[in-house]
Design an enzyme around this catalytic site. Structure first.
Site, PDB file in Angstrom:
ATOM      1  N   LYS A   1       0.628  -1.098   0.065  1.00 23.08           N
ATOM      2  CA  LYS A   1       0.158   0.031  -0.282  1.00 23.08           C
ATOM      3  C   LYS A   1       0.690   1.014  -0.037  1.00 23.08           C
ATOM      4  CE  LYS A   1      -2.470  -1.132   3.195  1.00 23.08           C
ATOM      5  NZ  LYS A   1      -3.683  -0.417   4.804  1.00 23.08           N
TER       6      LYS A   1
ATOM      7  N   ARG B   1     -10.305   2.373   9.318  1.00 25.75           N
ATOM      8  CA  ARG B   1     -10.020   0.979   9.510  1.00 25.75           C
ATOM      9  C   ARG B   1     -11.353   0.274  10.705  1.00 25.75           C
ATOM     10  NH1 ARG B   1      -3.492   0.691  10.045  1.00 25.75           N
ATOM     11  NH2 ARG B   1      -3.668  -1.115  11.539  1.00 25.75           N
TER      12      ARG B   1
ATOM     13  N   ARG C   1      11.231 -11.037   5.113  1.00 20.82           N
ATOM     14  CA  ARG C   1      12.651 -10.330   5.277  1.00 20.82           C
ATOM     15  C   ARG C   1      13.555 -10.615   6.241  1.00 20.82           C
ATOM     16  NH1 ARG C   1       9.157  -5.299   5.723  1.00 20.82           N
ATOM     17  NH2 ARG C   1       7.831  -6.226   7.078  1.00 20.82           N
TER      18      ARG C   1
ATOM     19  N   ARG D   1      12.333  -9.764  12.135  1.00 20.97           N
ATOM     20  CA  ARG D   1      11.416  -8.804  13.266  1.00 20.97           C
ATOM     21  C   ARG D   1      10.445  -9.497  13.736  1.00 20.97           C
ATOM     22  NH1 ARG D   1       9.492  -4.056   9.701  1.00 20.97           N
ATOM     23  NH2 ARG D   1       8.584  -4.400  11.013  1.00 20.97           N
TER      24      ARG D   1
ATOM     25  N   ARG E   1      -2.248 -11.669  12.638  1.00 26.05           N
ATOM     26  CA  ARG E   1      -2.341  -9.485  11.310  1.00 26.05           C
ATOM     27  C   ARG E   1      -3.274  -9.755  11.230  1.00 26.05           C
ATOM     28  NH1 ARG E   1       3.084  -6.263  10.985  1.00 26.05           N
ATOM     29  NH2 ARG E   1       2.081  -4.983  10.075  1.00 26.05           N
TER      30      ARG E   1
HETATM   31  P1  ADP Z   1       0.618  -1.473  10.526  1.00 24.20           P
HETATM   32  O1  ADP Z   1       0.465  -2.032   9.549  1.00 24.20           O
HETATM   33  O2  ADP Z   1       1.595  -2.183  11.647  1.00 24.20           O
HETATM   34  O3  ADP Z   1      -0.743  -1.582  11.493  1.00 24.20           O
HETATM   35  P2  ADP Z   1       0.131   1.586  10.309  1.00 24.20           P
HETATM   36  O4  ADP Z   1       1.322   2.475  10.401  1.00 24.20           O
HETATM   37  O5  ADP Z   1      -1.031   1.368   9.189  1.00 24.20           O
HETATM   38  O6  ADP Z   1       0.744  -0.270  10.745  1.00 24.20           O
HETATM   39  O7  ADP Z   1      -0.386   2.172  11.692  1.00 24.20           O
HETATM   40  C1  ADP Z   1       0.489   2.077  12.835  1.00 24.20           C
HETATM   41  C2  ADP Z   1      -0.818   1.706  13.931  1.00 24.20           C
HETATM   42  O8  ADP Z   1      -1.605   2.945  13.926  1.00 24.20           O
HETATM   43  C3  ADP Z   1      -1.766   0.877  14.400  1.00 24.20           C
HETATM   44  O9  ADP Z   1      -1.312  -0.620  14.265  1.00 24.20           O
HETATM   45  C4  ADP Z   1      -2.811   1.332  14.981  1.00 24.20           C
HETATM   46  O10 ADP Z   1      -2.706   1.205  16.298  1.00 24.20           O
HETATM   47  C5  ADP Z   1      -2.663   2.904  14.772  1.00 24.20           C
HETATM   48  N1  ADP Z   1      -3.939   3.153  13.606  1.00 24.20           N
HETATM   49  C6  ADP Z   1      -2.898   3.604  12.689  1.00 24.20           C
HETATM   50  N2  ADP Z   1      -4.281   3.703  11.916  1.00 24.20           N
HETATM   51  C7  ADP Z   1      -5.719   3.209  12.410  1.00 24.20           C
HETATM   52  C8  ADP Z   1      -6.551   3.621  12.355  1.00 24.20           C
HETATM   53  N3  ADP Z   1      -7.668   4.320  11.375  1.00 24.20           N
HETATM   54  N4  ADP Z   1      -7.558   3.765  13.635  1.00 24.20           N
HETATM   55  C9  ADP Z   1      -7.331   3.303  14.663  1.00 24.20           C
HETATM   56  N5  ADP Z   1      -5.458   2.813  14.709  1.00 24.20           N
HETATM   57  C10 ADP Z   1      -4.854   3.426  13.628  1.00 24.20           C
END
Ligand code: ADP
Ligand code: ZN
Length: 195
Positions: free
Chosen positions: A18, A93, A132, A166, A177
């Site tokens: 993405k 999300r 990775r 990691r 996940r």
């Molecule tokens: P990941 O793919 O590891 O979840 P992101 O960079 O998208 O990585 O987000 C990091 C963290 O930030 C998420 O794990 C979540 O805790 C929080 N987060 C990001 N976007 C949202 C969202 N739209 N709603 C709630 N929490 C979010």
């Protein structure tokens, strides 16, 4: 040439690429790439009130609560650079977030142009993420199949020989996940199909 403002939400599982697509789309349309994850990380590193609040959830592997996330995004969407449109990455999300975004748009007499979902089979994502490896000395990142070191077992950057995986790239973690993301993602995709 003046471009039409374009508003896009980008959906898809972690590891689908993405971030890469977001960059190229936002360049193509000259619109800001707004990632809620990036916003939270920046606030955490700057120790702002939002960052302090978000950190406790993120460190526990939880979503930041809807109210906080929605207010953060709404605020960001009123910045001057969003006049030309924007690309949202990592938001919405939850269905509540999708509904709040829709309400926000309607209240401003605007609408979303596209909800774009990147679909990648889970088996591909699993192979990409679990392959990775990171250099224990300098942090350079490789992939056992798609981006190996030039000399086997030797870091291209620093020449050291210790590599690790990691915690969040381990198969059980990636599978969990992906499951969570599919469960959360389906209703959001259904929401946009309906719209
Ligand atoms: P990941 O793919 O590891 O979840 P992101 O960079 O998208 O990585 O987000 C990091 C963290 O930030 C998420 O794990 C979540 O805790 C929080 N987060 C990001 N976007 C949202 C969202 N739209 N709603 C709630 N929490 C979010
Ligand atoms: Zn190295």
């Amino acid at each position: 040439m003046e471009m039409m403002p374009v508003k896009i939400v980008l959906l898809g599982p972690p590891g689908a690429g993405k971030g890469t697509q977001a960059k190229s789309i936002s360049n193509r349309y000259s619109i800001p790439h707004i990632s809620t994850g990036d916003i939270f990380r920046k606030n955490i590193s700057e120790e702002t009130p939002l960052g302090i609040q978000a950190k406790q959830y993120i460190d526990n592997g939880q979503l930041v609560p809807d109210e906080v996330t929605i207010n953060t995004v709404k605020d960001r969407l009123t910045w001057e650079d969003c006049k030309n449109g924007y690309l949202l990455d990592g938001f919405p999300r939850t269905v509540a977030q999708a509904e709040a975004l829709q309400e926000f748009l309607v209240s401003r007499n605007e609408n979303l142009d596209t909800a774009l979902c990147i679909e990648v089979p889970s088996s591909f994502i699993l192979e990409r993420m679990t392959g990775r490896r990171v250099c224990g000395s300098c942090g350079a990142s490789y992939h056992v199949k798609f981006n190996p070191t030039k000399v086997e077992g030797t870091c291209d950057v620093c020449g050291e020989h210790e590599f690790f995986q990691r915690e969040d790239d381990k198969p059980e973690t990636v599978k969990r996940r992906l499951d969570v993301n599919i469960a959360q993602g389906e209703p959001i995709i259904a929401h946009y199909r309906e719209l």
